[in-house]
Design a protein around this motif. Structure first.
Motif, PDB file in Angstrom:
ATOM      1  N   ASP A   1       0.973  -1.192   0.184  1.00  0.00           N
ATOM      2  CA  ASP A   1       0.052   0.059  -0.018  1.00  0.00           C
ATOM      3  C   ASP A   1       0.916   1.032   0.023  1.00  0.00           C
ATOM      4  O   ASP A   1       0.481   2.146  -0.642  1.00  0.00           O
ATOM      5  N   GLU A   2       1.983   1.018   0.792  1.00  0.00           N
ATOM      6  CA  GLU A   2       2.801   2.303   0.766  1.00  0.00           C
ATOM      7  C   GLU A   2       3.362   2.459  -0.637  1.00  0.00           C
ATOM      8  O   GLU A   2       3.738   3.845  -1.023  1.00  0.00           O
ATOM      9  N   LEU A   3       4.126   1.457  -1.261  1.00  0.00           N
ATOM     10  CA  LEU A   3       4.494   1.537  -2.456  1.00  0.00           C
ATOM     11  C   LEU A   3       3.647   2.147  -3.612  1.00  0.00           C
ATOM     12  O   LEU A   3       3.782   2.970  -4.197  1.00  0.00           O
ATOM     13  N   GLU A   4       2.372   1.815  -3.585  1.00  0.00           N
ATOM     14  CA  GLU A   4       1.058   2.271  -4.303  1.00  0.00           C
ATOM     15  C   GLU A   4       0.918   3.670  -4.358  1.00  0.00           C
ATOM     16  O   GLU A   4       0.717   4.273  -5.139  1.00  0.00           O
ATOM     17  N   GLU A   5       0.927   4.036  -2.929  1.00  0.00           N
ATOM     18  CA  GLU A   5       1.010   5.627  -2.836  1.00  0.00           C
ATOM     19  C   GLU A   5       2.214   6.300  -3.523  1.00  0.00           C
ATOM     20  O   GLU A   5       1.988   7.564  -3.948  1.00  0.00           O
ATOM     21  N   GLU A   6       3.231   5.865  -3.279  1.00  0.00           N
ATOM     22  CA  GLU A   6       4.471   6.403  -4.154  1.00  0.00           C
ATOM     23  C   GLU A   6       4.310   6.447  -5.585  1.00  0.00           C
ATOM     24  O   GLU A   6       4.744   7.487  -6.211  1.00  0.00           O
ATOM     25  N   LEU A   7       3.619   5.411  -6.104  1.00  0.00           N
ATOM     26  CA  LEU A   7       3.690   5.244  -7.436  1.00  0.00           C
ATOM     27  C   LEU A   7       2.553   6.235  -8.160  1.00  0.00           C
ATOM     28  O   LEU A   7       2.612   6.803  -8.973  1.00  0.00           O
ATOM     29  N   GLU A   8       1.623   6.387  -7.385  1.00  0.00           N
ATOM     30  CA  GLU A   8       0.555   7.413  -7.599  1.00  0.00           C
ATOM     31  C   GLU A   8       0.944   8.800  -7.424  1.00  0.00           C
ATOM     32  O   GLU A   8       0.738   9.604  -8.438  1.00  0.00           O
ATOM     33  N   LYS A   9       1.779   9.010  -6.607  1.00  0.00           N
ATOM     34  CA  LYS A   9       2.611  10.422  -6.531  1.00  0.00           C
ATOM     35  C   LYS A   9       3.253  10.814  -7.577  1.00  0.00           C
ATOM     36  O   LYS A   9       3.386  11.628  -8.236  1.00  0.00           O
ATOM     37  N   LEU A  10       4.167   9.674  -8.043  1.00  0.00           N
ATOM     38  CA  LEU A  10       5.191   9.623  -9.244  1.00  0.00           C
ATOM     39  C   LEU A  10       4.309  10.065 -10.436  1.00  0.00           C
ATOM     40  O   LEU A  10       4.587  10.742 -11.050  1.00  0.00           O
ATOM     41  N   ALA A  11       3.446   9.375 -10.614  1.00  0.00           N
ATOM     42  CA  ALA A  11       2.444   9.301 -11.916  1.00  0.00           C
ATOM     43  C   ALA A  11       1.663  10.805 -11.915  1.00  0.00           C
ATOM     44  O   ALA A  11       1.643  11.603 -13.009  1.00  0.00           O
ATOM     45  N   GLU A  12       1.331  11.451 -10.656  1.00  0.00           N
ATOM     46  CA  GLU A  12       0.803  12.520 -10.628  1.00  0.00           C
ATOM     47  C   GLU A  12       1.701  13.755 -10.975  1.00  0.00           C
ATOM     48  O   GLU A  12       1.315  14.756 -11.889  1.00  0.00           O
ATOM     49  N   VAL A  13       2.854  13.756 -10.700  1.00  0.00           N
ATOM     50  CA  VAL A  13       3.994  14.644 -10.737  1.00  0.00           C
ATOM     51  C   VAL A  13       4.306  14.723 -12.377  1.00  0.00           C
ATOM     52  O   VAL A  13       4.343  15.744 -12.991  1.00  0.00           O
ATOM     53  N   VAL A  14       4.596  13.602 -12.824  1.00  0.00           N
ATOM     54  CA  VAL A  14       4.989  13.475 -14.108  1.00  0.00           C
ATOM     55  C   VAL A  14       3.907  13.957 -15.177  1.00  0.00           C
ATOM     56  O   VAL A  14       4.085  14.645 -16.198  1.00  0.00           O
TER      57      VAL A  14
END
Length: 279
Positions: A251-264
């Motif tokens: 779940d913590e990794l998923e949060e990081e992946l969503e954050k990355l996608a949002e910024v990019v």
């Protein structure tokens, strides 16, 4: 079926992270997207549920795409033992130790295998996100290349060239990389991405305008520096992260992946990216 490839001006330029972001963005947009890196060299690896070995970067990209990691995502992995030898992993299986010289002697056979793996995954997915390695401007290696422009030719893929502006010298790195390529390969580069930018973007504009005139390739993204808790595979990184000690939850990794996608997504021209990908 389409493909888009990410290459870099150097190691640790941001290839892996940009590919990870694109895998998540296209998954969010409802596409069946698949990560692929023909050859990786990394001391950090992941074992799939079937016990196959692939680089950690392709495992992260698989999760970003909503997939389980699979050996087809990284057909060749070199795990360094020394400056001159590595453990050779082919299709997820340990093939013993190899020296640099012996490995290069087998490039023709490996190219055939990579082509087969790529055609297989291409036929089963809407989009393949292909990652290069190091720099395509390593002119001493270009003749037998199977991971940068050699892979782009196999896939007939357009290329995004990413550079790490945080380390300095990005304009020179982009210009030098483009100018060292053969004309056929130079034409494959359809967009430049500046990664890890800090500061006022307006200060970049004069340089971007001059660079675009010099190389006749548009800058399609300026990605700000992002503090992410996502594992790095590159030895050039010097930051120890929580995610690397095994304590990070999915779940913590998923949060990081969503954050990355949002910024990019907010800092790259996705209309151009989609057009290049044939979407």
């Amino acid at each position: 079926m389409g493909a888009i490839m990410v290459q870099g001006t150097t190691s640790s330029a941001g290839k892996s992270i940009l590919c990870t972001a694109l895998c998540r963005i296209f998954k969010q947009d409802g596409m069946k997207v698949y990560p692929f890196k023909s050859q990786n060299m990394s001391s950090k690896y992941h074992k799939t549920k079937d016990g196959k070995i692939i680089a950690i970067a392709q495992a992260l990209q698989a999760w970003a795409a909503g997939l389980e990691p699979h050996e087809n995502m990284n057909p060749i992995l070199l795990i360094p033992n020394s400056d001159l030898s590595s453990m050779l992993i082919i299709n997820g299986e340990d093939s013993g130790e190899t020296t640099s010289v012996d490995y290069f002697k087998n490039k023709a056979v490996l190219r055939e295998m990579i082509t087969e793996r790529y055609k297989e995954v291409e036929s089963l997915n809407d989009l393949v996100i292909i990652e290069g390695a190091g720099s395509p401007a390593e002119i001493n290696l270009s003749k037998d290349d199977i991971v940068n422009m050699g892979m782009a030719r196999i896939a007939d893929a357009p290329v995004l060239l990413v550079t790490d502006i945080d380390r300095g010298g990005s304009f020179a790195a982009v210009y030098g990389t483009v100018m060292l390529l053969e004309n056929e390969d130079r034409r494959r580069i359809k967009g430049i991405v500046f990664n890890k930018f800090r500061g006022d973007r307006s200060l970049l504009e004069p340089g971007i305008e001059m660079l675009e005139k010099l190389i006749d390739i548009p800058v399609v993204g300026i990605i700000p520096y992002i503090d992410l808790n996502i594992a790095d595979e590159d030895t050039l990184t010097d930051k120890t992260k929580k995610c690397e000690d095994g304590s990070q939850t999915r779940d913590e990794l998923e949060e990081e992946l969503e954050k990355l996608a949002e910024v990019v997504r907010a800092n790259i021209d996705m209309d151009i990216i989609c057009k290049l990908a044939g979407i």
